[in-house]
Design an enzyme around this catalytic site. Structure first.
Site, PDB file in Angstrom:
ATOM      1  N   HIS A  24       0.827  -1.206   0.000  1.00  0.00           N
ATOM      2  CA  HIS A  24       0.000   0.000   0.000  1.00  0.00           C
ATOM      3  C   HIS A  24       0.864   1.260   0.000  1.00  0.00           C
ATOM      4  CE1 HIS A  24      -3.317   2.688   1.355  1.00  0.00           C
ATOM      5  NE2 HIS A  24      -2.355   3.240   2.078  1.00  0.00           N
ATOM      6  N   GLU A  25       1.877   1.294   0.866  1.00  0.00           N
ATOM      7  CA  GLU A  25       2.734   2.478   0.948  1.00  0.00           C
ATOM      8  C   GLU A  25       3.512   2.695  -0.343  1.00  0.00           C
ATOM      9  OE1 GLU A  25       2.015   4.424   3.134  1.00  0.00           O
ATOM     10  OE2 GLU A  25       1.016   3.060   4.514  1.00  0.00           O
ATOM     11  N   HIS A  78      -5.295   7.879  -1.667  1.00  0.00           N
ATOM     12  CA  HIS A  78      -6.280   6.895  -1.225  1.00  0.00           C
ATOM     13  C   HIS A  78      -7.444   6.885  -2.211  1.00  0.00           C
ATOM     14  CE1 HIS A  78      -4.406   7.790   2.864  1.00  0.00           C
ATOM     15  NE2 HIS A  78      -4.060   6.562   2.547  1.00  0.00           N
TER      16      HIS A  78
END
EC number: 3.4.24.-
Length: 287
Positions: free
Chosen positions: A146-147, A156
């Protein structure tokens, strides 16, 4: 937690990375995005638009999809292996290519700062930090994937300008201070490449992110049965969006070239919009 960097406002945030103090003068936005004060103001200035999918414009993407990386001195072998697994996850599904830094000026650096967070998009200056927790409490693999999504240019997913058509936000269930994590772009930075909202994106928050009580729902999908907040890996939409964003060809290479300000002005974007000071923006640090 998804949202590509739209490419219009990153420049000021690039100046802030001090060599020995990687997060000095940076402010945390949406829990895991680090930005300079100027970038934060620009990001916050573009939250009420209509562009789909939170993806940055070309200016804030890594040229040719090549991302050099290093490890800070505090990263142990387990941390290196964790980061490498996350990078391999992206490389095996997209045309992005992570490689150990040689002499490249711009690169990402994995480090332990106790949080799971990263700068959003390509800034073009100095090193860009990707924090993967700590040696005693490393981020889960899905969170590191995700990062890295932030690092390559995703905001997001619920930052998309059209998000209100897909999720309902219950501010009464938010903990104090969490409101900033649910801002949306107004279309100034975001370029969706024509892709639909992705409930299954690895960049999407869960229903309970930022809640003020156990099981209190902050974000509810409008589509019945839709699940949000998975951290198992890239969704089909994540992969498709990345390959469009980085102009991946049939040979598995990125044809994305460096873009300067003049070219960017000619290349899409809504010239009638201005950055929303309250919206997300490139170069911020997100979790």
């Amino acid at each position: 937690m998804k949202g590509f960097i739209f490419a219009g406002v990153l420049v000021s945030a690039l100046i802030c990375l001090a060599e020995g103090k990687p997060f000095d003068n940076l402010e945390l936005v949406e829990d895991d995005m680090l930005m300079t004060k100027e970038q934060k103001e620009a990001y916050l200035a573009h939250q009420n638009g209509r562009v789909r999918r939170a993806a940055l414009r070309d200016r804030y993407l890594w040229p040719q999809g090549k991302i050099p990386y290093t490890f800070s001195d505090d990263i142990d072998q387990a941390g290196r292996e964790l980061a490498e697994r996350a990078m391999n996850h992206w490389m095996s599904r997209t045309c992005l290519r992570f490689s150990p830094r040689r002499r490249e000026h711009a690169y990402i650096e994995f480090q332990y700062d106790g949080r799971c967070r990263a700068r959003v998009g390509y800034t073009g200056e100095a090193r860009q930090k990707v924090s993967i927790g700590s040696a005693l409490d490393p981020c889960p693999l899905g969170s590191v994937i995700h990062e890295l999504g932030h690092g390559i240019g995703f905001f997001h997913e619920h930052s998309r300008p059209d998000r209100d058509e897909y999720v309902n936000i219950n501010v009464n269930n938010m903990r104090e201070g969490a409101e900033s994590n649910f801002r949306k772009d107004n279309g100034y930075f975001v370029d969706s490449r024509g892709q639909d909202y992705d409930y299954g994106s690895i960049m999407h928050y869960s229903k309970y992110q930022g809640n003020n009580a156990f099981n209190a729902v902050v974000m509810e999908p409008i589509q019945r049965g839709a699940e949000i907040g998975q951290r198992d890996g890239l969704s089909a939409g994540d992969i498709r969006q990345t390959n469009l964003m980085y102009k991946c060809n049939a040979q598995g290479d990125s044809e994305l070239q460096p873009v300067n300000d003049e070219d960017e002005d000619k290349d899409g974007g809504d010239s009638k919009k201005k950055p929303d000071p309250k919206g997300p923006k490139p170069g911020e640090i997100e979790e």
